[in-house]
Motif scaffolding. Sequence first.
Motif, mmCIF file in Angstrom:
data_model
loop_
_atom_site.group_PDB
_atom_site.id
_atom_site.type_symbol
_atom_site.label_atom_id
_atom_site.label_comp_id
_atom_site.label_asym_id
_atom_site.label_seq_id
_atom_site.Cartn_x
_atom_site.Cartn_y
_atom_site.Cartn_z
ATOM 1 N N CYS A 1 0.857 -1.176 0.000
ATOM 2 C CA CYS A 1 0.000 0.000 0.000
ATOM 3 C C CYS A 1 0.896 1.229 0.000
ATOM 4 C CB CYS A 1 -0.951 0.003 1.189
ATOM 5 S SG CYS A 1 -0.172 -0.049 2.799
ATOM 6 N N ALA A 2 0.369 2.315 -0.522
ATOM 7 C CA ALA A 2 1.172 3.517 -0.685
ATOM 8 C C ALA A 2 0.288 4.746 -0.625
ATOM 9 C CB ALA A 2 1.932 3.472 -2.017
ATOM 10 N N ALA A 3 0.914 5.874 -0.310
ATOM 11 C CA ALA A 3 0.204 7.143 -0.218
ATOM 12 C C ALA A 3 0.947 8.197 -1.012
ATOM 13 C CB ALA A 3 0.078 7.576 1.235
ATOM 14 N N SER A 4 0.183 9.025 -1.710
ATOM 15 C CA SER A 4 0.758 10.091 -2.521
ATOM 16 C C SER A 4 -0.054 11.364 -2.345
ATOM 17 C CB SER A 4 0.745 9.674 -3.999
ATOM 18 O OG SER A 4 1.078 10.760 -4.830
ATOM 19 N N PRO A 5 0.588 12.533 -2.429
ATOM 20 C CA PRO A 5 -0.171 13.786 -2.362
ATOM 21 C C PRO A 5 -0.906 14.103 -3.660
ATOM 22 C CG PRO A 5 2.169 14.239 -2.616
ATOM 23 C CD PRO A 5 2.038 12.764 -2.435
ATOM 24 N N SER A 6 -0.624 13.336 -4.711
ATOM 25 C CA SER A 6 -1.282 13.606 -5.991
ATOM 26 C C SER A 6 -1.701 12.296 -6.648
ATOM 27 C CB SER A 6 -0.341 14.378 -6.924
ATOM 28 O OG SER A 6 0.828 13.631 -7.153
ATOM 29 N N PRO A 7 -2.782 12.318 -7.422
ATOM 30 C CA PRO A 7 -3.270 11.094 -8.057
ATOM 31 C C PRO A 7 -2.344 10.630 -9.174
ATOM 32 C CG PRO A 7 -4.571 12.977 -8.748
ATOM 33 C CD PRO A 7 -3.656 13.475 -7.693
ATOM 34 N N SER A 8 -2.002 9.365 -9.148
ATOM 35 C CA SER A 8 -1.087 8.834 -10.153
ATOM 36 C C SER A 8 -1.100 7.317 -10.122
ATOM 37 C CB SER A 8 0.338 9.332 -9.891
ATOM 38 O OG SER A 8 1.264 8.739 -10.797
ATOM 39 N N ARG A 9 -0.751 6.718 -11.267
ATOM 40 C CA ARG A 9 -0.514 5.272 -11.321
ATOM 41 C C ARG A 9 0.983 4.984 -11.301
ATOM 42 N NH1 ARG A 9 -4.848 1.988 -14.802
ATOM 43 N NH2 ARG A 9 -6.710 3.179 -14.275
ATOM 44 N N ASP A 10 1.785 6.019 -11.226
ATOM 45 C CA ASP A 10 3.243 5.884 -11.242
ATOM 46 C C ASP A 10 3.752 5.739 -9.818
ATOM 47 O OD1 ASP A 10 5.852 7.689 -13.051
ATOM 48 O OD2 ASP A 10 5.974 6.133 -11.507
ATOM 49 N N ALA A 11 4.435 4.650 -9.556
ATOM 50 C CA ALA A 11 4.934 4.392 -8.206
ATOM 51 C C ALA A 11 5.875 5.501 -7.722
ATOM 52 C CB ALA A 11 5.656 3.044 -8.180
ATOM 53 N N ARG A 12 6.512 6.186 -8.653
ATOM 54 C CA ARG A 12 7.460 7.244 -8.260
ATOM 55 C C ARG A 12 6.763 8.439 -7.626
ATOM 56 N NH1 ARG A 12 10.333 7.700 -14.003
ATOM 57 N NH2 ARG A 12 8.110 7.556 -14.551
ATOM 58 N N SER A 13 5.454 8.530 -7.805
ATOM 59 C CA SER A 13 4.698 9.630 -7.207
ATOM 60 C C SER A 13 4.356 9.378 -5.742
ATOM 61 C CB SER A 13 3.401 9.867 -7.989
ATOM 62 O OG SER A 13 3.689 10.284 -9.311
ATOM 63 N N TYR A 14 4.583 8.167 -5.282
ATOM 64 C CA TYR A 14 4.183 7.785 -3.929
ATOM 65 C C TYR A 14 5.383 7.857 -2.998
ATOM 66 C CZ TYR A 14 -0.264 6.478 -5.889
ATOM 67 O OH TYR A 14 -1.485 6.538 -6.513
ATOM 68 N N ASP A 15 5.224 8.582 -1.893
ATOM 69 C CA ASP A 15 6.349 8.793 -0.998
ATOM 70 C C ASP A 15 6.198 8.101 0.347
ATOM 71 O OD1 ASP A 15 5.375 12.285 -0.525
ATOM 72 O OD2 ASP A 15 4.401 10.413 0.075
ATOM 73 N N ALA A 16 5.108 7.399 0.552
ATOM 74 C CA ALA A 16 4.939 6.609 1.772
ATOM 75 C C ALA A 16 4.513 5.204 1.359
ATOM 76 C CB ALA A 16 3.901 7.229 2.687
ATOM 77 N N TRP A 17 5.211 4.216 1.904
ATOM 78 C CA TRP A 17 4.960 2.819 1.508
ATOM 79 C C TRP A 17 4.849 1.924 2.737
ATOM 80 C CZ3 TRP A 17 4.394 1.149 -3.545
ATOM 81 C CH2 TRP A 17 4.702 2.083 -4.539
ATOM 82 N N GLY A 18 3.938 0.975 2.658
ATOM 83 C CA GLY A 18 3.917 -0.073 3.655
ATOM 84 C C GLY A 18 5.022 -1.071 3.371
ATOM 85 N N GLN A 19 5.196 -2.032 4.242
ATOM 86 C CA GLN A 19 6.313 -2.961 4.139
ATOM 87 C C GLN A 19 6.059 -4.082 3.151
ATOM 88 O OE1 GLN A 19 3.951 -3.279 6.204
ATOM 89 N NE2 GLN A 19 3.666 -5.396 6.780
ATOM 90 N N GLY A 20 4.846 -4.242 2.684
ATOM 91 C CA GLY A 20 4.538 -5.290 1.723
ATOM 92 C C GLY A 20 4.027 -6.540 2.406
ATOM 93 N N THR A 21 3.107 -7.203 1.740
ATOM 94 C CA THR A 21 2.573 -8.464 2.234
ATOM 95 C C THR A 21 2.494 -9.430 1.053
ATOM 96 O OG1 THR A 21 0.757 -9.494 3.482
ATOM 97 C CG2 THR A 21 0.153 -7.707 1.979
ATOM 98 N N LEU A 22 2.978 -10.657 1.251
ATOM 99 C CA LEU A 22 3.110 -11.614 0.166
ATOM 100 C C LEU A 22 1.798 -12.360 -0.080
ATOM 101 C CD1 LEU A 22 4.839 -13.180 -1.888
ATOM 102 C CD2 LEU A 22 5.474 -14.723 -0.005
ATOM 103 N N VAL A 23 1.374 -12.360 -1.322
ATOM 104 C CA VAL A 23 0.224 -13.144 -1.762
ATOM 105 C C VAL A 23 0.723 -14.207 -2.735
ATOM 106 C CG1 VAL A 23 -1.934 -13.102 -3.059
ATOM 107 C CG2 VAL A 23 -1.392 -11.249 -1.446
ATOM 108 N N THR A 24 0.440 -15.448 -2.430
ATOM 109 C CA THR A 24 0.834 -16.552 -3.292
ATOM 110 C C THR A 24 -0.414 -17.305 -3.712
ATOM 111 O OG1 THR A 24 2.938 -16.777 -2.110
ATOM 112 C CG2 THR A 24 2.267 -18.603 -3.529
ATOM 113 N N VAL A 25 -0.620 -17.417 -5.014
ATOM 114 C CA VAL A 25 -1.787 -18.112 -5.553
ATOM 115 C C VAL A 25 -1.303 -19.380 -6.247
ATOM 116 C CG1 VAL A 25 -3.839 -17.946 -6.999
ATOM 117 C CG2 VAL A 25 -2.908 -15.887 -5.889
ATOM 118 N N SER A 26 -1.733 -20.514 -5.737
ATOM 119 C CA SER A 26 -1.316 -21.789 -6.310
ATOM 120 C C SER A 26 -2.320 -22.257 -7.359
ATOM 121 C CB SER A 26 -1.192 -22.844 -5.217
ATOM 122 O OG SER A 26 -2.443 -23.051 -4.606
ATOM 123 N N SER A 27 -1.810 -22.940 -8.361
ATOM 124 C CA SER A 27 -2.675 -23.413 -9.451
ATOM 125 C C SER A 27 -3.270 -24.773 -9.149
ATOM 126 C CB SER A 27 -1.878 -23.468 -10.755
ATOM 127 O OG SER A 27 -0.755 -24.306 -10.588
#
Length: 121
Positions: A95-121
């Motif tokens: 998850c991430a937060a940005s002061p401006s709307p964007s789909r570009d990750a470079r626009s986001y200056d606050a990030w969570g640590q990440g959570t792994l999702v694994t989908v098995s077939s």
Amino acid sequence: VQLQASGGGLVQAGGSLRLSCAASGRTFSGYVMAWFRQAPGKEREFVARFSLRGAGTFYADSVKGRFTISRDNGKNTVYLEMNSLKPEDTAVYYCAASPSPSRDARSYDAWGQGTLVTVSS
């Protein structure tokens, strides 16, 4: 704003998961809140976000109709409901937060640590 993501795990194809992103330090009012993901060996990609005022939502074509971004302002938490999961959805989700709307990750200056999702077939 500090972000803490959770809710990842292992799920079979066709299953569902809900990710949570709790904000602390300040409310996420005034920020664009978004989810990104990064699969092994690939670049981080946009998944979903809110509009700046939080009323509108936007999705990557690859998840449209299957994923839903939502928020609970009282809990200062953003969610990503993921349904009909596919093996290609396997990634670390951020998850991430940005002061401006964007789909570009470079626009986001606050990030969570990440959570792994694994989908098995």
